[in-house]
Design an enzyme around this catalytic site. Structure first.
Site, PDB file in Angstrom:
ATOM      1  N   GLY A   9      44.941  37.575 -42.798  1.00  0.00           N
ATOM      2  CA  GLY A   9      45.019  36.582 -41.725  1.00  0.00           C
ATOM      3  C   GLY A   9      46.296  36.752 -40.934  1.00  0.00           C
ATOM      4  O   GLY A   9      46.600  37.837 -40.454  1.00  0.00           O
ATOM      5  N   ALA A  12      48.197  38.882 -36.887  1.00  0.00           N
ATOM      6  CA  ALA A  12      47.403  40.100 -36.660  1.00  0.00           C
ATOM      7  C   ALA A  12      45.928  39.848 -36.935  1.00  0.00           C
ATOM      8  O   ALA A  12      45.056  40.239 -36.146  1.00  0.00           O
ATOM      9  CB  ALA A  12      47.931  41.231 -37.535  1.00  0.00           C
ATOM     10  N   SER A  38      44.215  36.086 -48.218  1.00  0.00           N
ATOM     11  CA  SER A  38      44.627  35.753 -49.574  1.00  0.00           C
ATOM     12  C   SER A  38      45.411  34.449 -49.610  1.00  0.00           C
ATOM     13  O   SER A  38      46.206  34.172 -48.716  1.00  0.00           O
ATOM     14  CB  SER A  38      45.484  36.887 -50.151  1.00  0.00           C
ATOM     15  N   ALA A  49      58.873  35.762 -30.976  1.00  0.00           N
ATOM     16  CA  ALA A  49      59.108  36.076 -29.568  1.00  0.00           C
ATOM     17  C   ALA A  49      58.209  37.231 -29.154  1.00  0.00           C
ATOM     18  O   ALA A  49      57.806  38.053 -29.986  1.00  0.00           O
ATOM     19  CB  ALA A  49      60.573  36.426 -29.334  1.00  0.00           C
ATOM     20  N   LYS A  77      59.969  32.211 -22.326  1.00  0.00           N
ATOM     21  CA  LYS A  77      60.972  33.255 -22.550  1.00  0.00           C
ATOM     22  C   LYS A  77      61.087  34.100 -21.283  1.00  0.00           C
ATOM     23  O   LYS A  77      60.101  34.683 -20.824  1.00  0.00           O
ATOM     24  CB  LYS A  77      60.575  34.143 -23.736  1.00  0.00           C
ATOM     25  N   LEU A 344      51.184  45.190 -38.879  1.00  0.00           N
ATOM     26  CA  LEU A 344      52.129  45.827 -39.786  1.00  0.00           C
ATOM     27  C   LEU A 344      51.483  46.903 -40.639  1.00  0.00           C
ATOM     28  O   LEU A 344      52.158  47.832 -41.087  1.00  0.00           O
ATOM     29  CB  LEU A 344      52.770  44.778 -40.701  1.00  0.00           C
ATOM     30  N   THR A 355      58.501  43.543 -29.911  1.00  0.00           N
ATOM     31  CA  THR A 355      57.293  44.325 -29.626  1.00  0.00           C
ATOM     32  C   THR A 355      56.217  44.217 -30.708  1.00  0.00           C
ATOM     33  O   THR A 355      55.171  44.839 -30.599  1.00  0.00           O
ATOM     34  CB  THR A 355      57.647  45.812 -29.451  1.00  0.00           C
TER      35      THR A 355
END
Length: 506
Positions: A9, A12, A38, A49, A77, A344, A355
């Site tokens: 979850g 991403a 999980s 950000a 921002k 990730l 980024t």
């Protein structure tokens, strides 16, 4: 393809769920989409950000901007202020801005960078001479007006938000739009035993075996699905991890939340403040401040980092920090067989230019473009090549921030004095830019450019690396007049903008 299973979850996973729902089911239900996450593995949740492309992604998904900002405690921002990345000058702490301006190359036939460089005595630094964003931020002014439509504004902007609340908000939207959600722990990833076919055949979980035609790995740094696929792949050279830990040293982070001092309003910019062994962020949300120290474990222990951050923020001795280990680099193949890694699990470049969420967007948009075609091996080859180029582009831009520094007050900063030549493209550019203005033509040979000449100018000129010889403009009086007009605009225009607090209804 009739079914998709998203594993993981967080930001991403739920961005993936919403995007795929939009891609396949916005007109009629064509694909069953399920997400499992999980209960034992909470999401990282410290990316607060973004870069300004997030607006277009949210708009694509038909997300109401005001509702999104309210649900996530979001603020506007306008850019990043870098503080203390160079030695103090005349007793003053050095700082510079990298705003989101997408300036046109020319104003009245003249380039603002040319105008600024042609000054014999520069009145202001580069960003304050060519961008209104620092002036809006200083006065607490929003980049848009009350009557403007969602995501529309004369000034480009992104957001600060609570990453945990963002995931929850996206989850509610996705479930409302038909995505099936289950809480389940992955116990085993079933992979085809046929060496010629790289594919997942099922996911064993705490609620039983789940199968789908296509899988998305959003399990974070663990990359559980991709790890299983790669371990079953005979061609190891093709699937090795591209490790950048020797080029980008910051591989750890400590995060902590603090409250606003009485009467202080949220800032409209991220602050990146250089420390002894890395840098710390300061991000203002509607209701609190997010702080964190991104540091190098090669030069600093977690205890030392905690002490340094505590001193900087004047925190009590018993303060607890959220600790994060970061794997710096990326997979050569983020789309392998019937599995695509997003976020990730695909890769990570340290968060200096915010980024992380952009890379989620990039992976999803690319998938949306390429998944509609046939010839899967060819499609995957191009997808992975483009994503690899995006990672390489981002890595070079982040390295740039460090190698321009003249700081030599710690082993960490002295290390960067030796690193310029490790990136041949950066080295060639910096040599070139000693003799000319940074121009769009300098980037024509690049395969992927998120950060272009506009962004490089803000960082390179902000760090004081200017052409060695005096720059002579084509029409100095007209150029100085244009700078004066820009200065007047930056002083007067903020008066016309509502305050951020007014626009957010705070």
């Amino acid at each position: 393809m009739q079914s998709i299973l998203i594993c993981g979850g967080g930001t991403a996973g739920w961005m993936t769920a919403l995007y795929l729902s939009h891609l396949y089911n916005r007109v009629e239900h064509r694909v069953d989409i399920q997400l499992i996450e999980s209960s034992a593995q909470p999401p990282v949740g410290v990316g607060e950000a973004t870069v300004h492309g997030i607006r277009h992604f949210l708009q694509l998904l038909s997300i109401n901007e005001a509702e999104f900002m309210q649900a996530t405690d979001a603020t506007f921002k306008l850019g990043i202020e870098f503080i203390n990345w160079k030695k103090a000058q005349n007793g003053q702490t050095h700082s510079y801005w990298h705003p989101f301006d997408f300036q046109t190359p020319e104003v009245n036939g003249m380039d603002l960078a040319h105008c600024w460089l042609s000054q014999t005595h520069k009145v202001q630094d580069y960003a304050h001479s060519v961008s209104i964003s620092p002036f809006l931020a200083k006065r607490g002014k929003a980049p848009k007006f009350v009557e403007m439509a969602d995501y529309q504004a004369p000034i480009p902007y992104a957001y600060h938000f609570d990453a945990g609340k963002l995931a929850e908000y996206l989850k509610k939207l996705a479930v409302r739009r038909g995505v099936k959600h289950q809480v389940a722990d992955i116990t085993h990833v079933q992979v085809s035993t046929d060496a010629t076919v790289k594919k997942i055949t099922g996911i064993d979980t705490s609620i039983g075996r789940l199968t789908a035609d296509m899988y998305f790995d959003c399990t974070g740094f663990r990359g559980m699905l991709m790890q299983a696929l790669e371990s079953n792949n005979q061609d190891n050279a093709e699937n090795e991890w591209v490790d950048w830990s020797s080029e980008l040293l910051c591989d750890r982070a400590l995060a902590v939340q603090t409250q606003y001092p009485q009467g202080q309003a949220p800032a409209l910019h991220t602050q990146a403040i250089a420390m002894n062994n890395g840098w710390r962020w300061r991000i203002g949300l509607q209701n609190r401040i997010g702080n964190g120290y991104v540091y190098s474990s090669q030069f600093c222990t977690e205890e030392q980092a905690a002490e340094e951050l505590s001193q900087a923020l004047n925190l009590p001795d018993n303060t607890e920090f959220k600790s994060l280990k970061m794997r710096i680099g990326h997979r050569k193949q983020s789309w392998l067989g019937n599995c695509c890694a997003i976020g990730l699990s695909s890769g990570f470049i340290e968060p200096l230019e915010s980024t992380g969420i952009y890379l989620i967007e990039a992976g999803l948009r690319l998938f949306g473009e390429y998944a509609q075609s046939g010839n899967l091996p060819l499609i995957q080859q191009h997808y992975n090549r483009i994503l690899n180029d995006i990672y390489a582009d981002l890595k070079s831009f982040i390295v740039l921030h460090y190698i321009l520094s003249d700081r030599d007050d710690s082993k960490f900063w002295r290390f960067w004095q030796t690193q310029r030549y490790r990136d041949p493209q950066l080295d060639a550019w910096l040599d070139l830019w000693q003799h000319k203005v940074i121009e769009s033509s300098d980037f024509l040979a690049q395969k992927s450019v998120l950060f272009n000449q506009i962004n490089y100018r803000f960082v390179v000129y902000g760090m004081g690396h200017l052409p060695q010889q005096p720059f002579v403009g084509v029409n100095p009086p007209a150029q100085q007049q244009l700078l004066a007009q820009m200065a007047a605009f930056c002083q007067q225009q903020p008066d016309r903008h509502p305050s951020q607090m007014q626009l957010l209804g705070l």
